[in-house]
Motif scaffolding. Structure first.
Motif, PDB file in Angstrom:
ATOM      1  N   MET B   1       0.971  -1.133   0.193  1.00 31.83           N
ATOM      2  CA  MET B   1       0.047  -0.100  -0.179  1.00 31.83           C
ATOM      3  C   MET B   1       0.830   1.306  -0.001  1.00 31.83           C
ATOM      4  O   MET B   1       1.643   1.390   0.896  1.00 31.83           O
ATOM      5  N   THR B   2       0.755   2.124  -0.887  1.00 36.04           N
ATOM      6  CA  THR B   2       1.530   3.224  -1.056  1.00 36.04           C
ATOM      7  C   THR B   2       0.574   4.596  -0.760  1.00 36.04           C
ATOM      8  O   THR B   2      -0.492   4.433  -0.406  1.00 36.04           O
ATOM      9  N   ALA B   3       1.430   5.420  -0.998  1.00 40.16           N
ATOM     10  CA  ALA B   3       0.723   7.093  -0.789  1.00 40.16           C
ATOM     11  C   ALA B   3      -0.735   6.958  -1.302  1.00 40.16           C
ATOM     12  O   ALA B   3      -1.608   7.728  -1.137  1.00 40.16           O
ATOM     13  N   GLU B   4      -0.531   6.156  -2.490  1.00 42.61           N
ATOM     14  CA  GLU B   4      -1.672   6.308  -3.480  1.00 42.61           C
ATOM     15  C   GLU B   4      -2.966   6.010  -2.705  1.00 42.61           C
ATOM     16  O   GLU B   4      -4.044   6.646  -2.790  1.00 42.61           O
ATOM     17  N   THR B   5      -2.846   4.973  -1.862  1.00 43.29           N
ATOM     18  CA  THR B   5      -4.097   4.483  -0.980  1.00 43.29           C
ATOM     19  C   THR B   5      -4.549   5.586  -0.083  1.00 43.29           C
ATOM     20  O   THR B   5      -5.693   5.837  -0.054  1.00 43.29           O
ATOM     21  N   THR B   6      -3.540   6.614   0.172  1.00 37.53           N
ATOM     22  CA  THR B   6      -4.127   7.657   1.125  1.00 37.53           C
ATOM     23  C   THR B   6      -4.950   8.886   0.271  1.00 37.53           C
ATOM     24  O   THR B   6      -5.903   8.950   0.498  1.00 37.53           O
ATOM     25  N   VAL B   7      -4.304   8.789  -0.898  1.00 35.82           N
ATOM     26  CA  VAL B   7      -4.801   9.902  -1.889  1.00 35.82           C
ATOM     27  C   VAL B   7      -6.292   9.184  -2.575  1.00 35.82           C
ATOM     28  O   VAL B   7      -7.227   9.997  -2.623  1.00 35.82           O
ATOM     29  N   ASN B   8      -6.039   7.959  -2.644  1.00 36.56           N
ATOM     30  CA  ASN B   8      -7.166   7.231  -2.871  1.00 36.56           C
ATOM     31  C   ASN B   8      -8.478   7.477  -1.926  1.00 36.56           C
ATOM     32  O   ASN B   8      -9.672   7.632  -2.054  1.00 36.56           O
ATOM     33  N   HIS B   9      -8.059   7.212  -0.702  1.00 38.36           N
ATOM     34  CA  HIS B   9      -9.344   7.608   0.381  1.00 38.36           C
ATOM     35  C   HIS B   9      -9.717   8.836   0.430  1.00 38.36           C
ATOM     36  O   HIS B   9     -10.905   9.060   0.525  1.00 38.36           O
ATOM     37  N   GLU B  10      -8.784   9.898   0.076  1.00 43.58           N
ATOM     38  CA  GLU B  10      -9.390  11.289  -0.068  1.00 43.58           C
ATOM     39  C   GLU B  10     -10.118  11.472  -1.161  1.00 43.58           C
ATOM     40  O   GLU B  10     -11.217  11.779  -1.146  1.00 43.58           O
ATOM     41  N   GLU B  11      -9.698  10.968  -2.368  1.00 41.74           N
ATOM     42  CA  GLU B  11     -10.695  10.944  -3.612  1.00 41.74           C
ATOM     43  C   GLU B  11     -11.741  10.351  -3.253  1.00 41.74           C
ATOM     44  O   GLU B  11     -13.135  10.758  -3.651  1.00 41.74           O
ATOM     45  N   LYS B  12     -11.868   9.038  -2.703  1.00 42.76           N
ATOM     46  CA  LYS B  12     -12.868   8.246  -2.523  1.00 42.76           C
ATOM     47  C   LYS B  12     -13.957   9.000  -1.771  1.00 42.76           C
ATOM     48  O   LYS B  12     -15.235   8.740  -1.892  1.00 42.76           O
ATOM     49  N   ALA B  13     -13.456   9.612  -0.513  1.00 42.81           N
ATOM     50  CA  ALA B  13     -14.355  10.309   0.440  1.00 42.81           C
ATOM     51  C   ALA B  13     -14.977  11.474  -0.346  1.00 42.81           C
ATOM     52  O   ALA B  13     -16.178  11.309  -0.088  1.00 42.81           O
ATOM     53  N   TYR B  14     -14.357  12.194  -0.892  1.00 47.35           N
ATOM     54  CA  TYR B  14     -14.911  13.179  -1.744  1.00 47.35           C
ATOM     55  C   TYR B  14     -15.991  12.697  -2.599  1.00 47.35           C
ATOM     56  O   TYR B  14     -17.022  13.299  -2.779  1.00 47.35           O
ATOM     57  N   ALA B  15     -15.775  11.610  -3.455  1.00 52.14           N
ATOM     58  CA  ALA B  15     -16.638  10.979  -4.494  1.00 52.14           C
ATOM     59  C   ALA B  15     -17.825  10.446  -3.692  1.00 52.14           C
ATOM     60  O   ALA B  15     -18.996  10.839  -4.231  1.00 52.14           O
ATOM     61  N   LEU B  16     -17.760   9.791  -2.583  1.00 51.36           N
ATOM     62  CA  LEU B  16     -18.946   9.473  -1.666  1.00 51.36           C
ATOM     63  C   LEU B  16     -19.696  10.634  -1.377  1.00 51.36           C
ATOM     64  O   LEU B  16     -20.963  10.616  -1.509  1.00 51.36           O
ATOM     65  N   LEU B  17     -19.118  11.585  -0.767  1.00 49.23           N
ATOM     66  CA  LEU B  17     -19.996  12.675  -0.450  1.00 49.23           C
ATOM     67  C   LEU B  17     -20.769  13.374  -1.428  1.00 49.23           C
ATOM     68  O   LEU B  17     -21.917  13.871  -1.455  1.00 49.23           O
ATOM     69  N   LYS B  18     -20.160  13.449  -2.664  1.00 51.33           N
ATOM     70  CA  LYS B  18     -20.752  14.268  -3.772  1.00 51.33           C
ATOM     71  C   LYS B  18     -21.835  13.285  -4.510  1.00 51.33           C
ATOM     72  O   LYS B  18     -22.910  13.826  -4.536  1.00 51.33           O
ATOM     73  N   ALA B  19     -21.646  11.783  -4.112  1.00 54.72           N
ATOM     74  CA  ALA B  19     -22.699  10.871  -4.603  1.00 54.72           C
ATOM     75  C   ALA B  19     -23.800  11.224  -3.455  1.00 54.72           C
ATOM     76  O   ALA B  19     -25.015  11.213  -4.071  1.00 54.72           O
ATOM     77  N   ASP B  20     -23.455  11.241  -2.475  1.00 54.25           N
ATOM     78  CA  ASP B  20     -24.672  11.469  -1.417  1.00 54.25           C
ATOM     79  C   ASP B  20     -25.379  12.775  -1.579  1.00 54.25           C
ATOM     80  O   ASP B  20     -26.381  13.045  -1.551  1.00 54.25           O
ATOM     81  N   ALA B  21     -24.497  13.776  -1.871  1.00 57.92           N
ATOM     82  CA  ALA B  21     -25.050  15.050  -2.191  1.00 57.92           C
ATOM     83  C   ALA B  21     -26.126  14.932  -3.503  1.00 57.92           C
ATOM     84  O   ALA B  21     -27.086  15.661  -3.431  1.00 57.92           O
ATOM     85  N   GLU B  22     -25.713  14.383  -4.346  1.00 56.69           N
ATOM     86  CA  GLU B  22     -26.432  14.249  -5.528  1.00 56.69           C
ATOM     87  C   GLU B  22     -27.703  13.579  -5.461  1.00 56.69           C
ATOM     88  O   GLU B  22     -28.939  13.998  -5.944  1.00 56.69           O
ATOM     89  N   LYS B  23     -28.030  12.648  -4.427  1.00 54.00           N
ATOM     90  CA  LYS B  23     -28.960  11.783  -3.888  1.00 54.00           C
ATOM     91  C   LYS B  23     -30.143  12.837  -3.467  1.00 54.00           C
ATOM     92  O   LYS B  23     -31.358  12.893  -3.875  1.00 54.00           O
ATOM     93  N   ILE B  24     -29.616  13.863  -2.690  1.00 52.64           N
ATOM     94  CA  ILE B  24     -30.350  14.758  -2.089  1.00 52.64           C
ATOM     95  C   ILE B  24     -30.679  15.917  -3.034  1.00 52.64           C
ATOM     96  O   ILE B  24     -32.211  16.312  -3.153  1.00 52.64           O
ATOM     97  N   LEU B  25     -29.933  16.324  -4.071  1.00 54.21           N
ATOM     98  CA  LEU B  25     -30.343  17.244  -5.122  1.00 54.21           C
ATOM     99  C   LEU B  25     -31.411  16.528  -5.920  1.00 54.21           C
ATOM    100  O   LEU B  25     -32.459  17.289  -6.184  1.00 54.21           O
ATOM    101  N   LYS B  26     -31.504  15.330  -6.271  1.00 54.67           N
ATOM    102  CA  LYS B  26     -32.608  14.488  -6.994  1.00 54.67           C
ATOM    103  C   LYS B  26     -33.640  14.797  -6.032  1.00 54.67           C
ATOM    104  O   LYS B  26     -34.816  15.025  -6.992  1.00 54.67           O
ATOM    105  N   LEU B  27     -33.653  14.409  -4.805  1.00 49.97           N
ATOM    106  CA  LEU B  27     -35.041  14.492  -3.969  1.00 49.97           C
ATOM    107  C   LEU B  27     -35.534  16.148  -4.221  1.00 49.97           C
ATOM    108  O   LEU B  27     -36.588  16.120  -4.318  1.00 49.97           O
ATOM    109  N   ILE B  28     -34.806  17.043  -4.089  1.00 49.77           N
ATOM    110  CA  ILE B  28     -35.282  18.173  -4.306  1.00 49.77           C
ATOM    111  C   ILE B  28     -35.791  18.563  -5.802  1.00 49.77           C
ATOM    112  O   ILE B  28     -36.856  19.326  -5.759  1.00 49.77           O
TER     113      ILE B  28
END
Lengths: 95, 95
Positions: B1-28
């Protein structure tokens, strides 16, 4: 940044979740210690809201691969047991 | 596991939050598209609960150091703007 940072994220995620769970446990204990006092009607809603918030954090950490879902279930399960003990104590206290 | 996994976590966290925000946007958006229909009274509560859940995920990601708090505020701020447009549309629709 080495692999440690990843393990660090996993450890930090687990530590954050346990700390948040601990805060809810304290809320439950306070209520348990003051059973005889008139219960604040909002108390249950506060606990429910906090439990919902924690479950969303756990779900997020699991989706991120930072904690195992069984570990997440364990944290919530422990709190749910404490909550049902509290409800039981309320009901007995009213008799 | 290299530094990429860390950047991976950061990117993944951001992507998950944006996806969850998108679900709320659809509800609206669904609500926005059906303004003339009698509004489901629980709708606002569903949106509030979802917004609270997302805010807890964002707070968790910020505390973990996976996203910057300004980025988190940006995600929530965008949804709050959409929510106030929805409320405005409701009010105008009732006149």
């Amino acid at each position: 940044m080495t692999a440690e940072t990843t393990v660090n994220h996993e450890e930090k995620a687990y530590a954050l979740l346990k700390a948040d769970a601990e805060k809810i446990l304290k809320l439950i204990k306070v209520q348990m210690d003051h059973l005889t006092m008139p219960q604040c009607p909002l108390y249950e809603e506060v606990l429910d809201t906090q439990m919902f918030g924690l479950s969303r954090e756990i779900d997020f950490a699991v989706r991120l691969g930072l904690i195992d879902s069984e570990v997440g279930k364990g944290i919530l399960g422990e709190l749910e047991r404490e909550l049902s003990l509290l409800h039981e104590a309320f009901t007995n206290n009213k008799k």
